[in-house]
Scaffold this motif. Structure first.
Motif, PDB file in Angstrom:
ATOM      1  N   ARG A  55      12.360  20.189   3.301  1.00 14.42           N
ATOM      2  CA  ARG A  55      13.297  19.350   2.544  1.00 14.42           C
ATOM      3  C   ARG A  55      13.018  19.479   1.064  1.00 14.42           C
ATOM      4  N   SER A  56      14.026  19.151   0.256  1.00 11.27           N
ATOM      5  CA  SER A  56      13.805  19.146  -1.190  1.00 11.27           C
ATOM      6  C   SER A  56      13.079  17.859  -1.568  1.00 11.27           C
ATOM      7  N   GLU A  57      12.435  17.896  -2.710  1.00 12.88           N
ATOM      8  CA  GLU A  57      11.714  16.700  -3.174  1.00 12.88           C
ATOM      9  C   GLU A  57      12.685  15.559  -3.464  1.00 12.88           C
ATOM     10  N   GLU A  58      13.905  15.889  -3.890  1.00 12.52           N
ATOM     11  CA  GLU A  58      14.916  14.853  -4.131  1.00 12.52           C
ATOM     12  C   GLU A  58      15.311  14.166  -2.825  1.00 12.52           C
ATOM     13  N   PRO A 103       2.231  14.952  -5.381  1.00 12.98           N
ATOM     14  CA  PRO A 103       1.533  15.780  -4.388  1.00 12.98           C
ATOM     15  C   PRO A 103       2.018  15.521  -2.963  1.00 12.98           C
ATOM     16  N   ILE A 104       2.305  14.254  -2.655  1.00 17.68           N
ATOM     17  CA  ILE A 104       2.797  13.919  -1.316  1.00 17.68           C
ATOM     18  C   ILE A 104       4.156  14.565  -1.079  1.00 17.68           C
ATOM     19  N   LYS A 105       5.021  14.518  -2.084  1.00 16.71           N
ATOM     20  CA  LYS A 105       6.345  15.134  -1.949  1.00 16.71           C
ATOM     21  C   LYS A 105       6.232  16.639  -1.734  1.00 16.71           C
ATOM     22  N   ARG A 106       5.336  17.296  -2.463  1.00 18.32           N
ATOM     23  CA  ARG A 106       5.169  18.739  -2.291  1.00 18.32           C
ATOM     24  C   ARG A 106       4.713  19.082  -0.872  1.00 18.32           C
ATOM     25  N   ILE A 107       3.747  18.319  -0.372  1.00 18.55           N
ATOM     26  CA  ILE A 107       3.237  18.557   0.981  1.00 18.55           C
ATOM     27  C   ILE A 107       4.345  18.336   2.007  1.00 18.55           C
ATOM     28  N   HIS A 108       5.047  17.211   1.908  1.00 19.84           N
ATOM     29  CA  HIS A 108       6.106  16.916   2.868  1.00 19.84           C
ATOM     30  C   HIS A 108       7.284  17.877   2.734  1.00 19.84           C
ATOM     31  N   PHE A 157       0.829  -1.208   0.000  1.00 16.15           N
ATOM     32  CA  PHE A 157       0.000   0.000   0.000  1.00 16.15           C
ATOM     33  C   PHE A 157       0.863   1.257   0.000  1.00 16.15           C
ATOM     34  N   SER A 158       1.890   1.285   0.856  1.00 11.22           N
ATOM     35  CA  SER A 158       2.788   2.447   0.918  1.00 11.22           C
ATOM     36  C   SER A 158       3.505   2.656  -0.408  1.00 11.22           C
ATOM     37  N   SER A 159       3.985   1.567  -0.985  1.00 15.84           N
ATOM     38  CA  SER A 159       4.701   1.673  -2.263  1.00 15.84           C
ATOM     39  C   SER A 159       3.787   2.191  -3.367  1.00 15.84           C
ATOM     40  N   LEU A 160       2.596   1.622  -3.459  1.00 16.72           N
ATOM     41  CA  LEU A 160       1.657   2.061  -4.489  1.00 16.72           C
ATOM     42  C   LEU A 160       1.231   3.512  -4.278  1.00 16.72           C
ATOM     43  N   THR A 161       1.034   3.896  -3.026  1.00 14.04           N
ATOM     44  CA  THR A 161       0.662   5.279  -2.738  1.00 14.04           C
ATOM     45  C   THR A 161       1.745   6.236  -3.204  1.00 14.04           C
ATOM     46  N   LEU A 162       2.999   5.897  -2.951  1.00 13.30           N
ATOM     47  CA  LEU A 162       4.094   6.770  -3.374  1.00 13.30           C
ATOM     48  C   LEU A 162       4.262   6.789  -4.888  1.00 13.30           C
ATOM     49  N   VAL A 163       3.979   5.664  -5.543  1.00 11.54           N
ATOM     50  CA  VAL A 163       4.090   5.631  -7.004  1.00 11.54           C
ATOM     51  C   VAL A 163       2.944   6.417  -7.643  1.00 11.54           C
ATOM     52  N   ARG A 190      14.714  10.030  -1.674  1.00  7.44           N
ATOM     53  CA  ARG A 190      15.683   9.141  -1.014  1.00  7.44           C
ATOM     54  C   ARG A 190      15.145   8.639   0.325  1.00  7.44           C
ATOM     55  N   ALA A 191      14.504   9.533   1.082  1.00 10.67           N
ATOM     56  CA  ALA A 191      13.958   9.147   2.381  1.00 10.67           C
ATOM     57  C   ALA A 191      12.846   8.114   2.224  1.00 10.67           C
ATOM     58  N   TYR A 192      11.978   8.284   1.224  1.00 10.09           N
ATOM     59  CA  TYR A 192      10.911   7.307   0.984  1.00 10.09           C
ATOM     60  C   TYR A 192      11.503   5.946   0.619  1.00 10.09           C
ATOM     61  N   PHE A 193      12.504   5.952  -0.256  1.00  9.49           N
ATOM     62  CA  PHE A 193      13.133   4.697  -0.672  1.00  9.49           C
ATOM     63  C   PHE A 193      13.782   4.011   0.523  1.00  9.49           C
TER      64      PHE A 193
END
Length: 81
Positions: A46-49, A35-40, A24-30, A53-56
């Motif tokens: 933090r930068s989206e890049e 949008p999730i990266k922008r919010i976080h 579920f987490s993997s599919l959500t991030l894919v 790396r943090a998500y991976f």
């Protein structure tokens, strides 16, 4: 009921549920990654890049934890039992 059987069942279901959370987490991030990266990025400064790396890293460590703490003990009890 045999305590080994109960332990096997708990570890087996724990493994299944944790793999479900990982998928579920993997599919959500894919699917909803940008949008999730922008919010976080705004929330944590933090930068989206960096977040990619943090998500991976999170997904990799979670997968290792599932294997070490759920799957391996489950398999060991299946072999012994």
């Amino acid at each position: 009921m045999d305590s080994n059987k109960v332990s096997r069942e708990v570890l087996g279901w724990g493994t299944i549920l944790n793999i479900g959370v990982l998928i579920f987490s993997s599919l959500t991030l894919v699917i909803a990654g940008p949008p999730i990266k922008r919010i976080h990025a705004r929330m944590f400064g933090r930068s989206e890049e960096d977040l990619s790396r943090a998500y991976f890293q999170y997904l990799a460590q979670y997968k290792i934890a599932i294997i070490v703490f759920n799957l391996v003990p489950y398999l060991a009890l299946r072999i012994v039992g």
